[in-house]
Design an enzyme around this catalytic site. Structure first.
Site, PDB file in Angstrom:
ATOM      1  N   ARG A 196       0.845  -1.187   0.000  1.00  0.00           N
ATOM      2  CA  ARG A 196       0.000   0.000   0.000  1.00  0.00           C
ATOM      3  C   ARG A 196       0.881   1.238   0.000  1.00  0.00           C
ATOM      4  NH1 ARG A 196      -4.427  -1.463  -1.897  1.00  0.00           N
ATOM      5  NH2 ARG A 196      -5.405   0.471  -1.186  1.00  0.00           N
TER       6      ARG A 196
ATOM      7  N   GLU B 223      -2.428   8.266  -6.025  1.00  0.00           N
ATOM      8  CA  GLU B 223      -2.496   7.635  -7.334  1.00  0.00           C
ATOM      9  C   GLU B 223      -3.640   8.228  -8.138  1.00  0.00           C
ATOM     10  OE1 GLU B 223      -2.755   3.405  -6.703  1.00  0.00           O
ATOM     11  OE2 GLU B 223      -0.765   3.272  -5.786  1.00  0.00           O
TER      12      GLU B 223
ATOM     13  N   HIS C  34       0.935   0.430 -10.045  1.00  0.00           N
ATOM     14  CA  HIS C  34       0.010  -0.396  -9.253  1.00  0.00           C
ATOM     15  C   HIS C  34      -0.479  -1.599 -10.077  1.00  0.00           C
ATOM     16  CE1 HIS C  34      -2.820  -0.106  -5.562  1.00  0.00           C
ATOM     17  NE2 HIS C  34      -2.560  -1.373  -5.846  1.00  0.00           N
TER      18      HIS C  34
END
Length: 525
Positions: free
Chosen positions: A229, A258, A277
């Protein structure tokens, strides 16, 4: 029933919901007032990381039963608000475990062998073979911060490649760590011994900024990999540590914000490998999490156990058939106990005897609490009942005994207020036929259903006939009757009447006017 999907998931999940008979509405990238309007009539909500599920969302969705997160991380969901509103929050932790673990391993190799950097230079026409001297993983030490599902999978994969494994996780036992070939150590020890450090923790108030300048200095060299994370690792500190040579390199797949901004310091350091990601971005993983999430939404809407509920009791699917009948018994016993005590409740005790004591009964206990609070609290369910107990300062205890004097399995719910208490016990007859077998020490065989009149009286001739006459004169039909007495003839007795209709207050007063009647309570189930 309607299921709202606000972030894209694989078609297999959408098809699963439609095949189960639910209306599926997709509203991707909806936010603000548009989100509140879209969710207002939803029974289920499926999101990924893009949708912020705030307290306002729960306020706007009175019929919402479950929020399903198609993935692992739930930091975009206000779980506390969900619990307060009685909404289940469930994720799909298994579906992308393998994908996330494989990406972590790939990122480690990419950083150690400078694969992306060499690739770019070769594409630009440079044969820079002498500029890159990589590191092997064999014989090195892997430090794992967070030995959960993904952390365990990474440890197994890299352990099989000859790495020694040390791990920091305050929530895992030594025995499980040893099964994985990992040595449990303290946090600083894990950092200092790691040649490769991989992070696998959720983002919480405890883990935000967990690894910053001091922690990177403790590592002293080696590589840090974060595919968990964003926000767990201080990005500016990591960029500086690699730039200054404190670390040999790093690999990062997740970011605090993000999509990542162009001025993020991690993007400008050559020895840091970055990806957008991609940890769960495989076709198999996306289909797995979509189907898993859909299945959990379906289970919740059918009032079945949700396997990966984060704020509600869950139960193994294979064990559910054994405890399912006792969920209703516990809830019913709780309702009867609370209504008969008729006072502020300070303590609830749920006791299990016989075969049921061998099962995981967390869901049964939560259902008992739901029953206790149903007469007292608006919109209570097994999700928020434990929270209601905590907020009200009500002590909840659970006890088990494999011994049961008279029944194969017995569930007792006791509510207390100071010195006063009320105990209701229930069991199953002939498979799944529920019975209330004890009320405040009286042994009987009552069917818990509809409206129940519970009368305490002196055990004298004509009392039951008197009660029947009064009810008959007021057009209240008796569907069943169950009688018990605790002592010898002439003492106190208790009778439960199943009624086809509720009785008005004036009828109850007529019953109480008779000196043989001690008390009369009307229970509504």
């Amino acid at each position: 029933m309607k299921v709202l999907v606000t972030d894209p998931i694989a078609d297999a999940g959408l098809d699963r919901l439609r095949d189960a008979g639910y209306e599926v509405e997709t509203a991707y990238e909806v936010e603000g007032d548009a989100l509140l309007e879209a969710v207002s009539d939803a029974n289920g909500l499926i999101v990924r990381s893009g949708t912020q599920v705030t307290s306002e969302v729960f306020e706007a969705a009175p019929d919402l039963v479950i929020v399903g997160r198609a993935g692992i991380g739930v930091d975009n969901i206000d779980i506390e608000a969900a619990t307060e509103h009685g909404v289940i929050v469930a994720n799909a932790p298994e579906g992308n475990v393998r994908a996330a673990a494989e990406h972590t391993v790939a990122m480690g190799f990419a950083a150690a062998r400078s694969i992306p950097q060499a690739h770019v230079r070769l594409k630009d026409g440079e044969w820079a073979k002498s500029d890159y001297l990589g590191n092997e993983v064999n014989g090195k030490t892997l430090g794992v911060v967070g030995l959960g599902r993904v952390g365990q999978e990474v440890a197994k994969k890299l352990g099989s490649l000859g790495m020694d494994i040390v791990a920091y996780d305050p929530y895992i036992g030594q025995e499980r760590a040893e099964q994985l070939g990992a040595e449990l150590v303290e946090f600083d020890d894990c950092l200092s011994r790691a040649d490769f450090l991989t992070v696998h923790t959720p983002l919480t108030s405890e883990t935000e900024g967990l690894i910053s300048t001091d922690e990177l200095a403790t590592m002293g060299s080696g590589y840090l990999i974060n595919c968990a994370r964003g926000g767990v690792v201080d990005e500016a500190a990591l960029a500086q540590a690699v730039e200054d040579g404190v670390l040999d390199g790093a690999a990062v797949d997740v970011f605090a914000d993000e999509p990542v901004s162009a001025d993020n310091p991690l993007l400008s350091v050559d020895d840091i490998v970055v990806t957008p990601h991609l940890g769960a971005s495989t076709s198999a993983a996306q289909e797995n999490v979509a189907v898993s999430t859909a299945d959990q939404v379906i289970a919740a809407l059918r009032e079945e156990p949700v396997m990966n509920a984060l704020n509600a009791p869950s139960v193994d699917e294979s064990a559910f058939p054994r405890i399912r009948p006792y969920i209703d018994i516990a809830e019913t016993a709780g309702q009867i106990a609370a209504q008969l005590l008729d006072a502020r409740i300070g303590e609830v005790e749920v006791s299990y005897q016989g075969d049921i004591a061998a099962e995981d009964v967390e869901l049964v206990t939560a259902s008992a609490l739901k029953g206790v609070f149903t007469p007292l609290e608006w919109q209570v369910n097994a999700v928020n009942a434990p929270q209601i107990a905590k907020e009200r300062g009500i002590d909840v205890t659970e006890s088990k005994s494999r011994q049961s004097e008279d029944f194969q399995s017995l569930v007792e719910v006791t509510v207390r207020n100071g010195e006063d208490e009320m105990t209701i016990a229930g069991t199953l007859f002939a498979g799944e036929d529920p019975r209330i077998v004890r009320i405040d020490g009286y042994r009987l065989d009552a069917i818990p259903h509809g409206t129940m009149l519970v009368a305490r009286n002196y055990d004298k001739p004509g009392v039951i006939g008197f009660i029947g006459t009064i009810l008959g004169e007021n057009n209240v039909n008796i569907a069943g009757m169950f009688n018990a007495r605790r002592a010898k003839a002439g003492g106190e007795a208790l009778t439960v009447y199943n009624l086809d209709d509720a009785i008005p207050d004036d009828v109850r007063e007529k019953l109480l006017d008779d000196e043989r009647i001690i008390d009369v309570d009307v229970i509504t189930l």
